[in-house]
Motif scaffolding. Structure first.
Motif, short mmCIF file in Angstrom:
data_model
loop_
_atom_site.label_atom_id
_atom_site.label_comp_id
_atom_site.label_asym_id
_atom_site.label_seq_id
_atom_site.Cartn_x
_atom_site.Cartn_y
_atom_site.Cartn_z
N THR A 55 0.77 -1.30 -0.06
CA THR A 55 0.18 -0.15 0.08
C THR A 55 0.72 1.06 0.30
OG1 THR A 55 -0.11 -0.26 2.45
CG2 THR A 55 -2.10 -1.04 1.02
N PHE A 59 0.57 4.04 -3.21
CA PHE A 59 -0.34 5.34 -2.93
C PHE A 59 0.63 6.49 -2.37
CE2 PHE A 59 -3.45 2.01 -1.69
CZ PHE A 59 -4.45 2.11 -3.00
N TRP A 82 -3.30 8.62 11.30
CA TRP A 82 -3.59 7.18 10.50
C TRP A 82 -2.43 6.12 10.67
CZ3 TRP A 82 -6.53 6.93 5.19
CH2 TRP A 82 -6.71 5.66 4.77
N LEU A 105 -3.18 -1.23 6.39
CA LEU A 105 -3.71 0.26 6.80
C LEU A 105 -2.58 1.19 7.20
CD1 LEU A 105 -6.80 -0.74 9.33
CD2 LEU A 105 -6.70 0.25 6.62
N ALA A 108 -0.84 2.26 4.15
CA ALA A 108 -1.64 3.51 3.40
C ALA A 108 -1.51 4.97 4.39
CB ALA A 108 -3.04 3.26 3.57
N ALA A 111 1.86 6.30 3.22
CA ALA A 111 1.61 6.89 1.79
C ALA A 111 1.35 8.59 2.02
CB ALA A 111 0.84 6.22 0.90
N ALA A 210 -2.03 -0.74 -7.23
CA ALA A 210 -2.14 -1.51 -6.14
C ALA A 210 -2.79 -2.94 -6.33
CB ALA A 210 -3.00 -0.87 -5.14
#
Length: 486
Positions: A55, A59, A82, A105, A108, A111, A210
């Protein structure tokens, strides 16, 4: 740099980078402990690393674009929150599936956070102080990286592997307080890229990228257990290949508004350097994955001792990268990019001899040092050459793609090497099976490095020097270096 706002902004960027770098250097060390605690198979350990990398690599360019549009501080803070929340989920994991989902997660969040850290510095500091700020960020983040194995290894031994994730919470709180107090908001006010084309988010490109990486990675990781000819493996491989083809078609249609403008690859040097990047960082990812597990489950070292084993590698990169960059500027990148991987491959071949009861000073340090010297010759010249291989207006996307390429190399190596050396199930807990797999994996990694050296020797040339400006330019902004890969 001399103001409170300057120091506070720098503190926020350093703490954020330290949070990410700590995880990147320590999760490998924790694999044997968390594997035993959660009853993980080799595939579970692979996904623990690759869930995050997938991820993040897919991203990270989209994260930078979101910051430009909606506010760099806002997206940076969103990434911090996050990342910290996903870290807590990682630390609370009760089984491998939970941990892997939380790592997806976390990637992400990374990113959003990773490009924001440098973008905040680039946008916030006066041009005269920008270079000093980025230099301070680089040096102090490097110190955090060097301390990571010591702190992480101690946490694993003294408390639990879960604390390498929980430790991110106080880092995140410090970043949030500093950013809210001192970091100014900034964005791309006119919403355009260089060249005047309107900026649109390439969500389709990011999702297809992805999906392509996920399909291929799943096929490689699942093949040892299910068999290369099984329906799930073949279906995943097909989905990955079709998504990769669709990604290329979508990016070609979008032109310069794409997440990855394919016109960059009209530069043969840019294409070759990114192939080189994938090969070298695949070797680095495979080496660190296998070494951390091998030193604990076969040699019998503690997590702290294992973490400290690769500290010379980090120290060499910190001390020698600037000198290697200066050398490449003087003589061109071809020689460092050819000699560096050869030295690194020699270091890996030395490390294949490590066995039970090995001495750090006699058996591990020489190989790690030789590998570190070789990698030091590569990193700075590679980054500078990638940026010099494309037009200045594409420097941001070129450095971002090269950063993603390094993570893709890591991801593919961790996915493919256990399949290539026959390691699956609980084999990482069996000494004889792990020993054979470790030595085979290091041989493959050395082969990747030698392939990279051959590619550089045959195809890398000194990038053309830019023509001098026809009139003085009083304030050229400092170029933003890419985040240190891996």
């Amino acid at each position: 740099m001399g103001t409170g706002a300057g120091r506070g902004t720098l503190l926020a960027a350093i703490l954020a980078s330290g949070m990410v770098f700590l995880d990147s250097t320590v999760v490998n060390v924790a694999l044997p402990r968390l594997g035993a605690d959660l009853g993980a198979t080799v595939a579970g350990l692979q996904w623990t690393i690759n869930g995050y990398l997938l991820t993040l690599a897919a991203f990270v360019l989209l994260g930078g674009a979101l910051g430009d549009r909606f506010g760099r501080r806002r997206v940076f803070l969103l990434g911090v929150v996050w990342f910290a929340a996903a870290s807590v989920l990682c630390g609370l994991a009760q089984d491998t599936g939970w941990l892997v989902a939380a790592r997806f997660l976390q990637g992400a969040g990374g990113a959003l956070l990773t490009p924001g850290s440098l973008a905040v510095l680039q946008a916030s500091f006066h041009p005269d102080d920008r270079g000093r700020a980025i230099g301070a960020w680089s040096g102090l983040s490097g110190v955090a990286t060097a301390l990571g194995p010591f702190l992480g290894g101690w946490l694993i031994d003294a408390l639990s592997w879960r604390w390498i994730f929980f430790i991110n919470v106080p880092f995140a709180v410090g970043v949030i307080l500093a950013a809210l107090r001192w970091v100014p908001e900034s964005r791309d006010e006119d919403g355009t890229r260089a060249g005047g084309t309107s900026r649109r988010f390439d969500v389709a490109g990011a999702l297809l990228g992805a999906l392509g990486l996920a399909g291929i990675t799943y096929a490689l990781i699942d093949a040892p257990a299910r068999g290369l000819g099984s329906l799930p493996v073949l279906a995943a491989a097909l989905v990955g290949v079709l998504a990769a083809v669709a990604f290329v078609l979508v990016e070609r249609r979008r032109g310069e508004t794409a997440m990855l403008p394919l016109g960059l690859f009209t530069s043969r040097l840019f294409s070759v350097l990114n192939m080189f990047t994938v090969a070298v960082y695949a070797a680095l990812g495979g080496f660190t994955f296998f070494l951390a597990v091998y030193l604990q489950n076969v040699v019998g070292w503690s997590a702290l001792e294992t973490g400290l084993a690769t500290v010379p590698l980090t120290v060499l990169l910190l001390v020698g990268s600037a000198r290697a960059g200066a050398l490449a500027t003087r003589i061109g990148p071809r020689l460092p990019l050819t000699v560096g991987p050869v030295l690194a491959a020699a270091g890996l071949l030395l490390l294949r001899r490590v066995d039970r009861g090995a001495s750090y000073w006699a058996d591990v340090l020489p190989g790690v040092t030789l590998f570190g010297i070789g990698l030091t010759l590569v990193v700075a010249p590679l980054t500078a050459s990638v940026l010099a291989a494309v037009a200045d207006r594409f420097a941001g996307v070129a450095s971002g793609f090269n950063n993603a390429a390094s993570r893709v190399g890591n991801l593919l190596a961790v996915a493919a090497l256990p399949l290539l050396v026959g390691l699956s199930g609980g084999g990482y807990e069996q000494r004889d099976e792990l020993t054979a797999a470790y030595r085979g994996a290091l041989a493959w990694c050395a082969g990747l490095l030698l392939a990279g050296a051959l590619t550089a020797g045959l195809f890398v040339r000194r990038p053309p020097r830019p023509a001098p400006p026809s009139q003085p330019c009083p304030s050229l902004p400092a170029s933003t270096p890419p985040d240190a890969p891996g």
